[in-house]
Motif scaffolding. Sequence first.
Motif, PDB file in Angstrom:
ATOM      1  N   TYR A  84      10.094 -12.045  -0.282  1.00 29.60           N
ATOM      2  CA  TYR A  84      10.033 -10.900  -1.192  1.00 29.60           C
ATOM      3  C   TYR A  84       8.580 -10.480  -1.372  1.00 29.60           C
ATOM      4  CZ  TYR A  84      10.207  -8.197  -5.530  1.00 29.60           C
ATOM      5  OH  TYR A  84      10.069  -7.221  -6.476  1.00 29.60           O
ATOM      6  N   HIS A  85       8.352  -9.159  -1.305  1.00 29.12           N
ATOM      7  CA  HIS A  85       7.003  -8.624  -1.502  1.00 29.12           C
ATOM      8  C   HIS A  85       7.073  -7.331  -2.310  1.00 29.12           C
ATOM      9  CE1 HIS A  85       5.315 -11.233   1.667  1.00 29.12           C
ATOM     10  NE2 HIS A  85       6.407 -10.937   2.346  1.00 29.12           N
ATOM     11  N   LEU A  86       6.191  -7.170  -3.268  1.00 32.49           N
ATOM     12  CA  LEU A  86       5.836  -5.857  -3.769  1.00 32.49           C
ATOM     13  C   LEU A  86       4.859  -5.257  -2.771  1.00 32.49           C
ATOM     14  CD1 LEU A  86       5.137  -6.752  -7.499  1.00 32.49           C
ATOM     15  CD2 LEU A  86       7.033  -5.350  -6.683  1.00 32.49           C
ATOM     16  N   ILE A  87       4.964  -3.977  -2.506  1.00 35.18           N
ATOM     17  CA  ILE A  87       4.024  -3.328  -1.593  1.00 35.18           C
ATOM     18  C   ILE A  87       3.688  -1.949  -2.150  1.00 35.18           C
ATOM     19  CG2 ILE A  87       5.932  -2.574  -0.097  1.00 35.18           C
ATOM     20  CD1 ILE A  87       3.929  -2.818   2.262  1.00 35.18           C
ATOM     21  N   THR A  88       2.394  -1.639  -2.252  1.00 36.76           N
ATOM     22  CA  THR A  88       1.998  -0.431  -2.972  1.00 36.76           C
ATOM     23  C   THR A  88       0.841   0.283  -2.300  1.00 36.76           C
ATOM     24  OG1 THR A  88       1.461   0.414  -5.184  1.00 36.76           O
ATOM     25  CG2 THR A  88       0.346  -1.604  -4.504  1.00 36.76           C
ATOM     26  N   GLY A  89       0.736   1.556  -2.577  1.00 33.43           N
ATOM     27  CA  GLY A  89      -0.356   2.399  -2.107  1.00 33.43           C
ATOM     28  C   GLY A  89      -0.306   3.704  -2.878  1.00 33.43           C
ATOM     29  N   ALA A  90      -1.208   4.613  -2.544  1.00 28.38           N
ATOM     30  CA  ALA A  90      -1.231   5.932  -3.197  1.00 28.38           C
ATOM     31  C   ALA A  90      -1.790   6.947  -2.209  1.00 28.38           C
ATOM     32  CB  ALA A  90      -2.083   5.896  -4.463  1.00 28.38           C
ATOM     33  N   GLY A  91      -1.545   8.214  -2.493  1.00 27.46           N
ATOM     34  CA  GLY A  91      -2.012   9.247  -1.567  1.00 27.46           C
ATOM     35  C   GLY A  91      -1.421   9.015  -0.194  1.00 27.46           C
ATOM     36  N   SER A  92      -2.249   9.090   0.827  1.00 28.78           N
ATOM     37  CA  SER A  92      -1.738   8.968   2.188  1.00 28.78           C
ATOM     38  C   SER A  92      -1.389   7.539   2.573  1.00 28.78           C
ATOM     39  CB  SER A  92      -2.756   9.539   3.183  1.00 28.78           C
ATOM     40  OG  SER A  92      -3.948   8.773   3.184  1.00 28.78           O
ATOM     41  N   THR A  93      -1.753   6.547   1.753  1.00 27.56           N
ATOM     42  CA  THR A  93      -1.346   5.181   2.069  1.00 27.56           C
ATOM     43  C   THR A  93       0.033   4.841   1.506  1.00 27.56           C
ATOM     44  OG1 THR A  93      -2.303   4.038   0.130  1.00 27.56           O
ATOM     45  CG2 THR A  93      -3.775   4.487   1.997  1.00 27.56           C
ATOM     46  N   TRP A  94       0.506   5.625   0.542  1.00 22.97           N
ATOM     47  CA  TRP A  94       1.823   5.354  -0.017  1.00 22.97           C
ATOM     48  C   TRP A  94       2.935   5.493   1.029  1.00 22.97           C
ATOM     49  CZ3 TRP A  94       5.403   3.130  -2.354  1.00 22.97           C
ATOM     50  CH2 TRP A  94       6.650   3.717  -2.590  1.00 22.97           C
ATOM     51  N   HIS A 140       5.620   2.471   1.939  1.00 22.98           N
ATOM     52  CA  HIS A 140       7.072   2.659   1.893  1.00 22.98           C
ATOM     53  C   HIS A 140       7.684   2.385   3.262  1.00 22.98           C
ATOM     54  CE1 HIS A 140      10.465   5.386   0.052  1.00 22.98           C
ATOM     55  NE2 HIS A 140      10.888   4.163   0.333  1.00 22.98           N
ATOM     56  N   TYR A 141       7.053   2.930   4.306  1.00 26.57           N
ATOM     57  CA  TYR A 141       7.558   2.777   5.667  1.00 26.57           C
ATOM     58  C   TYR A 141       7.533   1.320   6.111  1.00 26.57           C
ATOM     59  CZ  TYR A 141       7.943   3.281  10.727  1.00 26.57           C
ATOM     60  OH  TYR A 141       8.352   3.161  12.031  1.00 26.57           O
ATOM     61  N   TYR A 142       6.415   0.632   5.903  1.00 26.52           N
ATOM     62  CA  TYR A 142       6.323  -0.737   6.390  1.00 26.52           C
ATOM     63  C   TYR A 142       7.281  -1.652   5.631  1.00 26.52           C
ATOM     64  CZ  TYR A 142       4.440  -4.879   8.587  1.00 26.52           C
ATOM     65  OH  TYR A 142       4.329  -6.035   9.324  1.00 26.52           O
ATOM     66  N   GLY A 143       7.400  -1.414   4.334  1.00 34.97           N
ATOM     67  CA  GLY A 143       8.331  -2.215   3.564  1.00 34.97           C
ATOM     68  C   GLY A 143       9.765  -2.010   4.002  1.00 34.97           C
ATOM     69  N   MET A 144      10.186  -0.753   4.147  1.00 28.45           N
ATOM     70  CA  MET A 144      11.590  -0.461   4.435  1.00 28.45           C
ATOM     71  C   MET A 144      11.934  -0.639   5.908  1.00 28.45           C
ATOM     72  SD  MET A 144      13.808   2.978   3.544  1.00 28.45           S
ATOM     73  CE  MET A 144      13.651   3.875   5.086  1.00 28.45           C
ATOM     74  N   CYS A 145      11.112  -0.076   6.787  1.00 27.56           N
ATOM     75  CA  CYS A 145      11.492   0.006   8.197  1.00 27.56           C
ATOM     76  C   CYS A 145      11.075  -1.213   9.010  1.00 27.56           C
ATOM     77  CB  CYS A 145      10.890   1.258   8.825  1.00 27.56           C
ATOM     78  SG  CYS A 145      11.510   2.781   8.105  1.00 27.56           S
ATOM     79  N   ILE A 146      10.060  -1.934   8.574  1.00 26.70           N
ATOM     80  CA  ILE A 146       9.624  -3.109   9.329  1.00 26.70           C
ATOM     81  C   ILE A 146      10.071  -4.385   8.627  1.00 26.70           C
ATOM     82  CG2 ILE A 146       7.711  -4.258  10.475  1.00 26.70           C
ATOM     83  CD1 ILE A 146       8.240  -1.351  11.409  1.00 26.70           C
ATOM     84  N   LEU A 147       9.581  -4.621   7.425  1.00 32.36           N
ATOM     85  CA  LEU A 147       9.911  -5.881   6.765  1.00 32.36           C
ATOM     86  C   LEU A 147      11.403  -5.987   6.461  1.00 32.36           C
ATOM     87  CD1 LEU A 147       6.877  -6.398   4.360  1.00 32.36           C
ATOM     88  CD2 LEU A 147       7.260  -7.369   6.638  1.00 32.36           C
ATOM     89  N   GLU A 148      12.010  -4.907   5.995  1.00 26.07           N
ATOM     90  CA  GLU A 148      13.434  -4.967   5.673  1.00 26.07           C
ATOM     91  C   GLU A 148      14.293  -4.827   6.931  1.00 26.07           C
ATOM     92  OE1 GLU A 148      13.457  -3.527   1.021  1.00 26.07           O
ATOM     93  OE2 GLU A 148      14.150  -2.115   2.529  1.00 26.07           O
ATOM     94  N   GLU A 149      14.163  -3.716   7.631  1.00 25.82           N
ATOM     95  CA  GLU A 149      15.043  -3.480   8.783  1.00 25.82           C
ATOM     96  C   GLU A 149      14.813  -4.464   9.922  1.00 25.82           C
ATOM     97  OE1 GLU A 149      15.409  -0.327  12.370  1.00 25.82           O
ATOM     98  OE2 GLU A 149      15.144   0.575  10.388  1.00 25.82           O
TER      99      GLU A 149
END
Length: 337
Positions: A203-213, A217-226
């Motif tokens: 389990y990880h919280l993963i955060t960013g803002a602006g262009s890093t957000w 979101h992508y790395y958390g959902m599409c790589i770590l999760e999927e």
Amino acid sequence: MLNFDVDRFVRIQSDALAVEPRLKEVVTDLVNGGAENLFFLGAGGVMFLTQPAFQLLQAKSLFPVYYEMGAELVERGNPRLGERSIVVTPSLSGTTKEAIAALEYAKKAGATIITFTGHADTPLAEMADHNFTTFAEDDTSSEMFYLETLLVALALMNARGEYDAYDETVAELKQLPALLVDVKASFEDRAAALAEEIKDEDYHLITGAGSTWPEAHYYGMCILEEMQWIRTRPVHASDFFHGALELLEDGVSIIILNGEDESRGLVDRVIEFAPRFTEKVRILDTKDFELPGISQATRSLISPVLLATVFERLSAHLEVLRDHPLTTRRYYKKLVY
């Protein structure tokens, strides 16, 4: 570098940037021909990769721009989508059914469609008024789509007289493929160490803002999760202090992505807060990566590209250490749903 083909990577990213002259011509003709708005439209995680370009246009241009999840648009519509709309859709496979339905909807509305695909002779390539096919695969597509949609935004602003440094910026972007290889190499040891550190965490919280957000979101959902079946909680840095902060305690992992645009201060706030409550704080800061010959103005546009390219190194090590290939799926495109 582990399981990495330098020549293949440079070729794919160079081919992505090579679409620039024709893409600039297409976008310029549409703007000068009376286009009234632009929609980033598609389905799935690849849409996250269009968000930096969308944000750039929102912040720097007066041209109306919209970001639409394809499946939702088909269900509820948008009265602004019409004959004077430009639709931009990325898809690696070119076969995603929700994206196909969205483009069918957009075509019925009369919009002009631009697609970026990883494969030709696919429905999304063939449905477009202007298709740009650049061969890629999962491990190279993030940088490719970030760069191609950035070129759309820059070309649009250039055509409207809202961006004076177009030629200079494009010239710098075309240096990136080789420079990104150097960034990967500089991160390799850290990627190996970080993968070893987190390989057994679920389990990880993963955060960013602006262009890093979008990359968070992508790395958390599409790589770590999927691709790794690891639970994540992507949360925007500005929302972190409205809920997610209460999840921090000893043993909770938080991955923090910091970039070089105007939103950097929002991430700095999380960086200052998180270590007070958990020892598992992992920070990836694009300022740590050297890019000789690239101006600060251009660096501020490509933070997600840099993060995507180093995350690929982390993923390469994770799949080996966890004995879980990135191509393994249980449900995605395996079942009817």
